[in-house]
Enzyme design. Structure first.
Site, mmCIF file in Angstrom:
data_model
loop_
_atom_site.group_PDB
_atom_site.id
_atom_site.type_symbol
_atom_site.label_atom_id
_atom_site.label_comp_id
_atom_site.label_asym_id
_atom_site.label_seq_id
_atom_site.Cartn_x
_atom_site.Cartn_y
_atom_site.Cartn_z
ATOM 1 N N LEU A 199 0.823 -1.211 0.000
ATOM 2 C CA LEU A 199 0.000 0.000 0.000
ATOM 3 C C LEU A 199 0.853 1.254 0.000
ATOM 4 C CD1 LEU A 199 -2.690 -0.989 2.646
ATOM 5 C CD2 LEU A 199 -3.017 -0.805 0.189
ATOM 6 N N GLY A 200 2.017 1.150 0.581
ATOM 7 C CA GLY A 200 2.860 2.342 0.641
ATOM 8 C C GLY A 200 4.094 2.107 1.475
ATOM 9 N N GLY A 210 6.269 3.920 4.501
ATOM 10 C CA GLY A 210 6.263 5.010 5.477
ATOM 11 C C GLY A 210 7.582 5.041 6.209
ATOM 12 N N GLY A 250 9.151 1.630 7.554
ATOM 13 C CA GLY A 250 8.627 0.360 7.069
ATOM 14 C C GLY A 250 7.693 0.465 5.888
ATOM 15 N N LYS A 258 1.841 -2.955 8.756
ATOM 16 C CA LYS A 258 3.083 -2.219 8.542
ATOM 17 C C LYS A 258 4.239 -3.072 9.028
ATOM 18 C CE LYS A 258 5.250 2.199 9.419
ATOM 19 N NZ LYS A 258 5.068 3.519 9.993
ATOM 20 N N ASP A 265 5.343 14.608 11.965
ATOM 21 C CA ASP A 265 5.545 14.346 10.534
ATOM 22 C C ASP A 265 4.219 14.482 9.793
ATOM 23 O OD1 ASP A 265 7.057 13.890 8.271
ATOM 24 O OD2 ASP A 265 7.046 11.716 8.459
#
Ligand SMILES: *[C@@H]1O[C@H](CO)[C@@H](O)[C@H](O)[C@H]1NC(C)=O
Ligand SMILES: *[C@@H]1O[C@H](CO)[C@@H](O)[C@H](O)[C@H]1NC(C)=O
Ligand SMILES: *[C@@H]1O[C@H](CO)[C@@H](O)[C@H](O)[C@H]1NC(C)=O
Ligand SMILES: *[C@@H]1O[C@H](CO)[C@@H](O)[C@H](O)[C@H]1NC(C)=O
Ligand SMILES: *[C@@H]1O[C@H](CO)[C@@H](O)[C@H](O)[C@H]1NC(C)=O
Ligand SMILES: *[C@@H]1O[C@H](CO)[C@@H](O)[C@H](O)[C@H]1NC(C)=O
Ligand SMILES: *[C@@H]1O[C@H](CO)[C@@H](O)[C@H](O)[C@H]1NC(C)=O
Ligand SMILES: *[C@@H]1O[C@H](CO)[C@@H](O)[C@H](O)[C@H]1NC(C)=O
Ligand SMILES: *[C@@H]1O[C@H](CO)[C@@H](O)[C@H](O)[C@H]1NC(C)=O
Ligand SMILES: *[C@@H]1O[C@H](CO)[C@@H](O)[C@H](O)[C@H]1NC(C)=O
Ligand SMILES: *[C@@H]1O[C@H](CO)[C@@H](O)[C@H](O)[C@H]1NC(C)=O
Ligand SMILES: *[C@@H]1O[C@H](CO)[C@@H](O)[C@H](O)[C@H]1NC(C)=O
Length: 826
Positions: A542-543, A545, A548, A564, A659
């Site tokens: 999914l992405g 970050g 991780g 994650k 962040d």
């Protein structure tokens, strides 16, 4: 000789109309390229030369270009012109008649071969038969060489951009002056890992000085050389774990910073510069400034590129060693009672050259040392995360640590609201100090300078030790015994410290293991196998970050999850604990929930609520950008504000996210926003700010106080302001593209605010924003209110929520000058 030059002078001015002719002929004879076995000697055969009004002269050997400012490779000298620098300089070949007359045409040296060892008359530059470019002094000794013999070199050439190249017959580079920068960068030139720009030691002395700029993790870093070097500027950020700058390129309009995993040609970060219509160069100067110069009929200073915080007093040599800078004025340190006997100016007529200790500090007489306390005085280098500063220590321990270490010259102590927990820096050499302004820096600071009490005077009570007559036997005996006892005690202390440290470390380990089992009951613990099958062996990513990668999964009960998987680094583990503890205890509709976690051997995973519409950035910057109408955007902004307000003010422990950026805002099927990725979250006890020792976060969203070390939840308010502007304007604050007219959205906003034309910046893709112009403008003004440099002027998130709800009609006092100007932090 004097007579001759007088005659020459007379002659020159009398027939100056002929000079253009001579010069023109001279230039037409110069080529940009030389073949093997070319020899140039500095003596009459090299004449005619070009002499400038200030007495400097150039002896061009190669010239590229025949009109306007042109690059030339040759010899350069300053009066009295008996020592020469083999260099690349820019000369104006255009208005030849003016060359000897106009001082705005002075040649600009942009690279040099022998800055530390100038050569005299009759020195030779030789492009040898075997392809080596060598500079020899008159006595034949090689002073400098490119060391390129035997590589098949064929030609020496100076390019249009000012790069001196040694090429082989296939025109491949064997050597390039761009790879050996001195103190300047030319358009198109890159400063790569391991390269340095080193300033002159003074404006009139080409020798390499103490200041240098280099490329380090996260960007450009400027140091003053000392052991160890002391950092005074960094536009970097350590966005763990993988941003590590590898080179910085000077381009038309920007200084671009590229990291290891940058897409080719797209910088991660850049510093905006005025674009160039003609020649430009960046020069790192002996005062520590990096300055941009450009040609427009003459050379002009355009911009100072390093913005040190809080002001010019933060340059390490501004007031020399030990000098204290206040509003640009220098003074020498004095005791609180006005006693100025410990420090004397190096030159009473030029206080900015610094101060020296009246009695040299001697390690042998360590007992008669004391610390001169200067309250409200700080030092430039606190922003260096790599300096061995001691954290979380009180003033007294900091002072003692300095007194114990012979090479320590001062204890520099910086603290937030609680003076018993600050950071302590113990440098071995002291450059300029500065008067601290807590209202701007948001920290308190004291300096304790080590001074030696003259042996002849009885030491004052501070450094109390038994009176002794120097030179007497009994004194020496006492000293020897004292030293012995001291050593033994120090040894015992060291053993004790080591033992304690070991025990503590062991204790911590146990505690850590336990913690994993004690995570609040609402959060489930999963096995690695369970998660592996839930994510079909980590199939759908999914992405990515901080720390991780996130994968999609489905639990056996059919619930969609996001897993994650943390990178296995030491830091990741700490981070993991922080995430589990933080997210596990926080529940709010506008925050991503933690469902569970897994810790097994080296595997560390978080199981998070799955949010179907992905992250906000894809909706406001990507191709889908058109999809969001004004109402949706407004709701998203409101949701983020509520989520943050909860983190900051409503949950048990105050949490700063640190962040906030569109990538960390997730949208559910109804476009409700949820703040996710607490990866960088740092807990802040209520009513207490936290001293951060490392920069975190993402460029473009970092509040300016990241430079000052003291970070509060107000840094999130700043990032929130950036995100709001991005949502309304449909573009990133920091656009890494040279096509953009202005790189920084905030700079544009600042401009438009002054002209009262904020609506120009509305996202053109959002069809109905014009129809809600007033609301959108009001929201922009709210964002601007959040972006003030002074974090204490920014509203709290709860105030922001009230304004957005319309339940508070706060008057925001916005002044565009209070925003951060264009700078690396925008
Ligand atoms: C270099 O050599 C080439 C032939 O190899 C010749 O055409 C050219 O004129 C030479 N250049 C100089 C500056 O002597
Ligand atoms: C420049 O050349 C002239 C002769 O053309 C000579 O008299 C003068 O000394 C030279 N200048 C330097 C600095 O060598
Ligand atoms: C340079 O060489 C010339 C001869 O070419 C000689 O007369 C002169 O003394 C030399 N100068 C120096 C400084 O060596
Ligand atoms: C060439 O080699 C010498 C001796 O190894 C070295 O001192 C010098 O720095 C080298 N020159 C360059 C330009 O690398
Ligand atoms: C230039 O600076 C160096 C080092 O600081 C020094 O040794 C040298 O004497 C200086 N040269 C001149 C001409 O002042
Ligand atoms: C970090 O860098 C390493 C190589 O140094 C790479 O293997 C790894 O995939 C990177 N991790 C992330 C999160 O980009
Ligand atoms: C630099 O960029 C500007 C536009 O951004 C352009 O007008 C100018 O010609 C460029 N300069 C050079 C030297 O390419
Ligand atoms: C360094 O010294 C040279 C020679 O004096 C001078 O031309 C140049 O401008 C100086 N550079 C800086 C950055 O001061
Ligand atoms: C030198 O050049 C500048 C910029 O082109 C010009 O304004 C000035 O008049 C010139 N000075 C002289 C003495 O020619
Ligand atoms: C200051 O910090 C120390 C140690 O971290 C702590 O013991 C003390 O209670 C704190 N004082 C205040 C006023 O918060
Ligand atoms: C003493 O201080 C210097 C720097 O000031 C540091 O490099 C060194 O490690 C310190 N020595 C000890 C024993 O702490
Ligand atoms: C610190 O110095 C600033 C001026 O630089 C002054 O305004 C402020 O009052 C001082 N603070 C203290 C606590 O002395």
């Amino acid at each position: 000789m004097a007579g001759a030059s007088l005659v020459l002078l007379f002659f020159t001015s009398a027939i100056s109309i002929f000079l253009p002719l001579i010069s023109a002929q001279f230039f037409s004879h110069r080529e940009p390229t030389a073949n093997l076995s070319t020899v140039w000697t500095i003596n009459p055969p090299l004449s005619p030369n070009l002499t400038y009004p200030d007495g400097s002269a150039v002896f061009p050997l190669l010239i590229r270009g025949s009109s306007g400012p042109s690059f030339s490779f040759g010899f350069y000298c300053t009066p009295p012109c008996n020592a020469f620098l083999l260099s690349i300089f820019i000369v104006n070949t255009n208005r030849l008649s003016e060359i000897t007359l106009n001082s705005s045409d002075l040649p600009q040296v942009v690279w040099s071969a022998n800055r530390n060892l100038l050569v005299g008359l009759n020195a030779t530059a030789l492009f040898s038969a075997n392809g080596d470019l060598i500079l020899r002094d008159a006595n034949g000794i090689a002073v400098w060489s490119t060391n390129t013999s035997g590589h098949g070199a064929d030609t020496l050439t100076l390019t249009d951009s000012g790069n001196l190249l040694i090429l082989d017959p296939d025109r491949r580079n064997i050597w390039a002056s761009f790879d050996h920068p001195t103190d300047s960068l030319l358009l198109g030139q890159s400063l790569k890992e391991g390269h340095r720009l080193t300033a002159n030691s003074s404006a009139t002395n080409t020798t390499s000085g103490q200041l240098y700029i280099t490329v380090l993790d996260g960007g450009l870093a400027a140091f003053v050389d000392s052991s160890p070097p002391q950092l005074y500027f960094s536009n970097g950020f350590t966005n763990p774990p993988n941003i590590s700058a590898v080179f910085v390129t000077f381009n038309n309009g920007s200084l671009d910073i590229f990291a290891l995993f940058s897409q080719p040609g797209v910088p991660d970060m850049y510093i905006a510069l005025p674009s160039s219509s003609s020649h430009q160069y960046l020069r790192f100067e002996d005062d520590g400034h990096l300055k941009l110069y450009g040609w427009s009929g003459g050379w002009k200073f355009l911009k100072d590129v390093l913005d040190v915080f809080p002001d010019d007093c933060a340059y390490p040599t501004v007031c020399g060693q030990y000098g204290i800078c206040l509003n640009g004025q220098c003074s020498c340190p004095q005791a609180a009672n006005g006693d100025s006997s410990f420090f004397k100016p190096v030159n009473p007529l030029q206080i900015n050259l610094g101060c020296r200790v009246s009695t040299p500090i001697s390690c042998e007489a360590a007992k008669s040392q004391q610390l001169l306390a200067l309250t409200n005085v700080s030092y430039f280098n606190y922003l260096d995360p790599s300096t061995a500063s001691i954290e979380d220590i009180d003033t007294e321990s900091c002072k003692q640590a300095c007194l114990r270490n012979c090479s320590c010259k001062a204890a520099l102590f910086q603290y937030g609201p609680n003076a018993s927990s600050g950071s302590c820096y113990l440098p071995s050499q002291i450059f300029s100090l500065m008067s601290n302004r807590p209202d701007i820096t948001h920290y308190n600071s004291s300096a304790f300078l080590k001074v030696q009490t003259p042996i002849s005077n009885p030491p004052p009570p501070l450094g109390a030790f038994p009176e002794a007559t120097p030179g007497s036997r009994s004194w020496r005996k006492k000293l020897v015994i004292g030293l012995l006892v001291g050593f033994i005690l120090a040894g015992l202390l060291l053993m004790f410290i080591i033992l304690c440290a070991r025990r503590r470390r062991r204790g911590e380990k146990l505690e850590e293991e336990d913690k994993f089992d004690e995570v609040p009951g609402m959060v489930c613990r999963y096995s690695y196998e369970e998660l592996k099958s839930a994510t079909k062996n980590f199939e759908e990513k999914l992405g990515q970050g901080g720390f991780g990668t996130v994968f999609k999964g489905t639990l056996s009960n059919g619930v969609d999850i996001a897993v994650k998987r943390l990178d296995d680094t030491g830091e990741g583990k700490e981070q993991f604990l922080a995430e589990v503890e933080t997210i596990g205890s926080v529940h709010h509709i506008n925050l991503v929930s933690l469902i569970g976690f897994c810790v097994e051997k080296s595997h560390k995973l978080l199981v998070l609520e799955y949010i179907p519409n992905g992250s906000l950035d894809t909706w406001i910057f990507g191709e889908k950008a058109t999809a969001l109408d004004w109402k949706t955007r407004q709701n998203i902004i409101f949701d983020i504000a509520k989520g943050l307000s909860y983190l900051h003010e409503e949950c048990r422990q105050k949490i700063a996210h640190l962040d906030i950026k569109p990538q960390n805002i997730l949208l559910d099927q109804n476009f409700n926003a949820k703040v996710g990725d607490f990866g960088l979250a740092k807990l802040i006890d209520r009513d207490q700010s936290e001293i951060m020792t490392r920069m975190r976060g993402t460029p473009g969203y970092l509040a300016p106080e990241w430079l000052t070390s003291i970070i509060t939840e107000k840094a999130d308010v700043y990032s929130f302001g950036v995100v709001v502007l991005e949502v309304i304007c449909g573009r990133k604050n920091l656009v890494p593209s040279q096509l953009e007219e202005a790189g920084y959205l905030i700079a544009l906003v600042q401009e438009k605010l002054k002209d009262n034309l904020l609506e120009d910046l509305f996202d053109k893709h959002c069809g109905d924003m014009e129809a809600h112009k007033e609301e959108a403008l009001e929201t922009m003004r709210l964002a601007i209110w959040c972006l003030q440099i002074d974090s204490s002027r920014r509203p709290s998130m709860s105030t922001v929520v009230k304004v957005l709800e319309g339940s508070s009609d706060v008057h925001f006092d916005i002044d565009s000058d209070l925003l951060v100007g264009s700078g690396p932090f925008m």
